[in-house]
Design a protein around this motif. Sequence first.
Motif, short mmCIF file in Angstrom:
data_model
loop_
_atom_site.label_atom_id
_atom_site.label_comp_id
_atom_site.label_asym_id
_atom_site.label_seq_id
_atom_site.Cartn_x
_atom_site.Cartn_y
_atom_site.Cartn_z
N VAL A 284 -0.83 -2.99 -2.97
CA VAL A 284 -0.21 -4.09 -2.22
C VAL A 284 1.04 -3.50 -1.56
O VAL A 284 1.63 -2.56 -2.09
N ARG A 285 1.41 -4.05 -0.40
CA ARG A 285 2.36 -3.33 0.46
C ARG A 285 3.71 -3.04 -0.21
O ARG A 285 4.22 -1.94 -0.12
N THR A 286 4.28 -4.02 -0.89
CA THR A 286 5.59 -3.78 -1.53
C THR A 286 5.43 -3.55 -3.04
O THR A 286 6.39 -3.66 -3.79
N GLN A 353 2.85 -12.81 10.85
CA GLN A 353 3.22 -11.42 11.14
C GLN A 353 2.34 -10.94 12.30
O GLN A 353 1.16 -10.65 12.09
N GLU A 356 0.45 -7.46 11.85
CA GLU A 356 -0.66 -7.47 10.90
C GLU A 356 -1.66 -8.59 11.19
O GLU A 356 -2.72 -8.63 10.57
N TYR A 370 1.83 -10.21 1.59
CA TYR A 370 0.89 -10.61 2.64
C TYR A 370 -0.33 -11.30 2.05
O TYR A 370 -0.69 -11.11 0.90
N ASP A 373 -2.59 -8.85 0.65
CA ASP A 373 -2.12 -8.40 -0.68
C ASP A 373 -2.61 -9.37 -1.74
O ASP A 373 -3.07 -8.98 -2.82
N GLU A 376 -6.23 -8.84 -2.38
CA GLU A 376 -6.42 -7.60 -3.16
C GLU A 376 -6.18 -7.88 -4.65
O GLU A 376 -6.95 -7.47 -5.51
#
Lengths: 515, 515
Positions: A284-286, A353, A356, A370, A373, A376
């Motif tokens: 996941v992005r962060t 966003q 994205e 997101y 995320d 996922e």
Amino acid sequence: MTGLCRKEYLELIPPTEDDSRSAQVRIFDALAKLKEPIQFSVKSLRQLSAICQTADWKITVSLSWDGSRWLITNLEAGDTTSVLYGLAVDLGSTTVVLQLVDCHTGKLLTQESVRNHQRDKGLEILSRIFYTKDRPDHLEELRQLTLKSILEGMETIKNRTNIDVYQCGSMVISGNNAMIHFLTGLDPLPIFASPYAVWADQLGFCPASDLELPLSCPVYLVPARANYLGGDIISGLMDVDIQEKEGIQAFFDVGTNGELVIGNRDFLLCGAGAAGPALEGEAVRTGMRAAKGAVTQVRLNHGEFSLTVLGNVPPAGICGSGIVDLLAELYLNGWVDNRGKLMPEMSDKIVWQPDEEEYAVCYGPKLWFYETDIQEFLKAKAAASTMVQILLQQIGLTVDDVENFYMAGAFGIHIHKESAVAIGMYPDIPPERIHQAGNTSLNGAVKLLLNRSLIEKIPDLLSRMTYVQFGAVENFLHEMVAATAIPHTNLEAYPTIEAARKLRMTENAAAKTSD
Amino acid sequence: MTGLCRKEYLELIPPTEDDSRSAQVRIFDALAKLKEPIQFSVKSLRQLSAICQTADWKITVSLSWDGSRWLITNLEAGDTTSVLYGLAVDLGSTTVVLQLVDCHTGKLLTQESVRNHQRDKGLEILSRIFYTKDRPDHLEELRQLTLKSILEGMETIKNRTNIDVYQCGSMVISGNNAMIHFLTGLDPLPIFASPYAVWADQLGFCPASDLELPLSCPVYLVPARANYLGGDIISGLMDVDIQEKEGIQAFFDVGTNGELVIGNRDFLLCGAGAAGPALEGEAVRTGMRAAKGAVTQVRLNHGEFSLTVLGNVPPAGICGSGIVDLLAELYLNGWVDNRGKLMPEMSDKIVWQPDEEEYAVCYGPKLWFYETDIQEFLKAKAAASTMVQILLQQIGLTVDDVENFYMAGAFGIHIHKESAVAIGMYPDIPPERIHQAGNTSLNGAVKLLLNRSLIEKIPDLLSRMTYVQFGAVENFLHEMVAATAIPHTNLEAYPTIEAARKLRMTENAAAKTSD
């Protein structure tokens, strides 16, 4: 309780011409009371001359169990029986954790976590395995990196405690099959390739020299049950002990992979599968691991987030337990629907966003979570919860039949049980029946150090464990899709969550009205 | 009969997803028929991948007994069960003798004798022991020289036979306590110093790595009974087997030191003592070991000597068996009296030596045997024969009660029994009851290689052996002085010898008259 090492203080009668038994025979005779076979290492025989003479034949003998007999590994002058150490090692793929245990009292003396240097060759276990494919030199590199990690931990403990850990009387190492294959220099490819028959999974007691560990005691490597059900899980069972209990229990070690054992003293069903790296804060992005700067807990009250961060630093990302909290709070507050879709109308923190081409929620300064995320993570939690579901279905049981859930691993330590229930990762049962069991692999290794009879029970335990191939279960995928919803497509399975959500949303609406 | 190593050919079923047992478990399951504990070495586990795949899971497993369990030491592709070797080593203080044995058939494949390189540090065992006193570095030197000797023998055998002896399945080493102490790096001083309690005499099975021998099988070091009654004698008993027989037997290994065991399946008496180097051809002026150029047999007929010489060379000196013959012939011909005094009137070969101020007899070209040489030898033979005498007296028996005499050692191989009886070294019993048993230490080591049950009997054997300290026996010295005569002060104990002497002297006189 007999552990893997012991010491015996002997006041030997010095030899005379009338009693010229050798020093070795004097010790054998004095130890006959143990009623178990005893063997000297040649190294310890070499100590006899100096030690017996300086200590006037009052000596302490160190014995280490090698699976069949007591091996005399060391001699000391005088009575040193109170000084008896063992080392338990959890050989994790990310971190190697060592505990120095006082085998006399059973007390933990110190713990040390070191980076598993295998990571130099790949963050994922799979990439490390492929690194060794058809390359014995690369396998040897990984073996050396594994040794380096263990030795680094030992050296740190030695320096910190001033205890010569290389003279420890026993060592137990637990790890999954890949870790044990790397440690022993065995080709690990079959772990991840059909038909999933590994080369060796019953290492047990090994001479330290076979492993190139600078110890005089043998090293016990906890046996495994199947390719994905490694020694770390068997060691974990030694800790949570579900196999001895009357009521039905579940033991779940979940991370990138999940390993699950359900049963009691009468039956044991087990299985393992990939859950995905999202549960450990990856993919996941962060996301990040549960390290300094990681958000471990999230609360969303009256439209505002409050975060708990590891270490006294600003938040840098979010770990598995933080994500569970975040998703639970988003869902309970109605900011996300049960398909994981963000509801921008609920808060101006949910923003489109353009790059994205999706919505994301701002849960902290410059920290965005997101919709992809969320998807996922929901896939990962679905995989995990479906394992429990499927294993119970195999025996016609439901979660309500399970007396205790033991959640192992770092994931389980920080997680809010209520949040895990809210998103359908844990079953909807009273929180007191869910136990955060911590590092069960390490805890089990300590128990094995201190109690030889547990080791003797392992072959029987392995034979009692029925392994379920999740891939071969017909409705696994169907169940997993249903479990991707928050908390689940079948809301009846989560009665308390819907009530809690309605309550929270009503409160929120009331608060808004009173503003 | 189960030996110390075995091989098992296994046609394993390759794994499938339905039967994904590890290769290790497949082998354990296939070997369950042995009904004995089995352990893999890590090294052999590392072979699994390559061997199983190239051999389509049809493999041969090498197993070596380690005292408690079968250790899997090697894997090979296909069926190699017919190729199974063991090494028996007689670690003598002068010579190290190795035999490579086909453990499948029990046949001797080859033998190699090498110099014991310990001799670099002293010809006598005692001087080697003193060399190590308070000098661990010197002890380490002797350990290395011992290893060097064994490895040299192995290397020669390897080159000669093209058999990789380092892959042998078993090794048994027998030697006296000094040899085993040097091999294992143990302080040997107590062997020769009161109270004669050695540090270790029950070595048994040792990991080859403990001894720094480059083998994958454990090494069995034959245990000892007492400081002077070493593993070479225990091994020798395995060969002559007196401990299992009904009639009373004597086993005598005589050289510079003599070790003696008398008894049967009901009792065993043993003792050891110094006989003197003369029995091995040392300490007499033209004496030598039984090597090339040594006179091994002597006949004296009608005033002329005829000699048998080792190797196709002129005589260079005389070895133990030659001396026994020489003295017997001198005595039977009346050239020496029963006190060992040369009779110059009997032959012009007996000549006064002005420098030495004594008589000597010329028994070969430039080869003189002096009266003091005779005295030296008679003292040694007296010590040896007194040991037998005293041990029998302890139990109220005489030589006539002894069914068989087994004479061990190089000394026994070349010796004429009749000559040994004539000088009173052997008792005056029919020659068929005296057996030249050869290198019983080596022969016993071979038997131990091939029959594990013999090893299991050793602890009981040791406990049955009653050790007699000759030094503590009151009449030992008195008996020894009496035994210094030829054949003995008590001529009644040697009835056939006096008759033979009279007959020979009468014949000689008649021949002279008829000249």
